[in-house]
Design an enzyme around this catalytic site. Sequence first.
Site, PDB file in Angstrom:
ATOM      1  N   ASP A  45     -16.672 -30.718 -40.393  1.00 17.68           N
ATOM      2  CA  ASP A  45     -17.001 -29.307 -40.181  1.00 17.68           C
ATOM      3  C   ASP A  45     -16.748 -28.458 -41.422  1.00 17.68           C
ATOM      4  O   ASP A  45     -16.158 -28.923 -42.399  1.00 17.68           O
ATOM      5  CB  ASP A  45     -16.223 -28.746 -38.976  1.00 17.68           C
ATOM      6  N   ASN A 102      -6.072 -26.459 -28.538  1.00 21.12           N
ATOM      7  CA  ASN A 102      -6.825 -26.267 -27.295  1.00 21.12           C
ATOM      8  C   ASN A 102      -7.626 -27.521 -26.918  1.00 21.12           C
ATOM      9  O   ASN A 102      -8.492 -27.468 -26.047  1.00 21.12           O
ATOM     10  CB  ASN A 102      -7.773 -25.067 -27.424  1.00 21.12           C
ATOM     11  N   HIS A 130      -9.668 -29.199 -28.980  1.00 22.24           N
ATOM     12  CA  HIS A 130     -10.955 -29.385 -29.663  1.00 22.24           C
ATOM     13  C   HIS A 130     -10.912 -30.548 -30.640  1.00 22.24           C
ATOM     14  O   HIS A 130      -9.848 -30.959 -31.106  1.00 22.24           O
ATOM     15  CB  HIS A 130     -11.435 -28.081 -30.333  1.00 22.24           C
ATOM     16  N   GLU A 161     -15.344 -26.552 -29.416  1.00 18.93           N
ATOM     17  CA  GLU A 161     -14.377 -25.805 -28.623  1.00 18.93           C
ATOM     18  C   GLU A 161     -14.579 -26.106 -27.132  1.00 18.93           C
ATOM     19  O   GLU A 161     -15.607 -26.669 -26.752  1.00 18.93           O
ATOM     20  CB  GLU A 161     -14.556 -24.304 -28.893  1.00 18.93           C
TER      21      GLU A 161
HETATM   22  C1  GLP Z   1      -9.233 -27.329 -37.388  1.00 21.08           C
HETATM   23  C2  GLP Z   1     -10.286 -28.408 -37.649  1.00 21.08           C
HETATM   24  C3  GLP Z   1     -10.055 -29.630 -36.798  1.00 21.08           C
HETATM   25  C4  GLP Z   1      -8.590 -30.027 -36.849  1.00 21.08           C
HETATM   26  C5  GLP Z   1      -7.759 -28.922 -36.280  1.00 21.08           C
HETATM   27  C6  GLP Z   1      -6.271 -29.242 -36.228  1.00 21.08           C
HETATM   28  O1  GLP Z   1      -9.570 -26.451 -36.382  1.00 21.08           O
HETATM   29  N1  GLP Z   1     -11.615 -27.955 -37.453  1.00 21.08           N
HETATM   30  O2  GLP Z   1     -10.901 -30.683 -37.261  1.00 21.08           O
HETATM   31  O3  GLP Z   1      -8.398 -31.206 -36.132  1.00 21.08           O
HETATM   32  O4  GLP Z   1      -7.935 -27.786 -37.099  1.00 21.08           O
HETATM   33  O5  GLP Z   1      -5.652 -28.892 -37.419  1.00 21.08           O
HETATM   34  P1  GLP Z   1      -4.173 -29.251 -37.827  1.00 21.08           P
HETATM   35  O6  GLP Z   1      -4.217 -30.701 -38.197  1.00 21.08           O
HETATM   36  O7  GLP Z   1      -3.894 -28.386 -39.023  1.00 21.08           O
HETATM   37  O8  GLP Z   1      -3.320 -28.972 -36.679  1.00 21.08           O
END
Ligand code: GLP
Length: 264
Positions: free
Chosen positions: A67, A138, A140, A145
């Site tokens: 993404d 959440n 995702h 989402e």
């Molecule tokens: C973002 C990314 C996700 C990732 C998530 C968790 O929203 N789009 O791909 O898994 O954050 O991030 P973190 O690893 O910093 O908790």
Amino acid sequence: MRILIKDNYRDVSVEAASMVTTTLRQKPGAVLGLATGSTPLGLYEELVRIHRGEGLDFSDVTTFNLDEYLGLTGEHPQSYRSFMDENLFNHINIRKERTHVPDGSLPAGDAEEMCLEFEAAIRRTGGIDLQVLGIGGNGHIAFNEPGSSTSSRTRLVALDERTIKDNARFYSSEDEVPRFALSMGIGTILEAREILLLATGEQKAQAVAAAVEGPVTNQVPSSALQLHPRVTVILDEAAASLLQNASRYRFIQKAEKQVGVQLF
Ligand code: GLP
């Protein structure tokens, strides 16, 4: 699903790096799906270490990132392109032209075409061999989402309020967090041949329990991973703390070592 529970973040990262390394040693031209966020940082550090110390070769590897924020150019310090360059690509012998991150600098009106081309590029390489994933608080995956369809494809999405709050720590204020992103779909992710989900810390425990042991529902996008035949989930103790079947996963983890096979 194969659930591995490790003592700490470092062990999670080392185990994940060993899976990526095995994939690359078996198939030097492998296609990797990569994730951003703080969770995979230890994995990328470990891959750089293995590249430098043991010559792990990335010269034939192709990557696709999950993404990117809409409205950020690749040079923006918070863009996922910069994140990948800084934390992995600049430190290994990968060919930059083989690294793909959705282009967040395009006007929203061009997103559909760009997303179709992103999917076509994945297909041209023969598909993703190993997809690395983190998980949002959440539930995702990528920026899919709650409410995202299990058959969704790469597309323009609106971020959830919780995601904006969670990611505000990387910006000087919550108002600066982009509201839209380009994200691989759940359907796209499920086409990878193998999936590796990483989660650490107690702030992920609830999402992990819902993803792994809850019903498959579009309210918890990561629960769709239960539909895939080859998913390994690597957790630290804190992220595993709300799992009802934790002792069974630990038992299977030991049995795997004794028998020398992977049990999905
Ligand atoms: C973002 C990314 C996700 C990732 C998530 C968790 O929203 N789009 O791909 O898994 O954050 O991030 P973190 O690893 O910093 O908790």
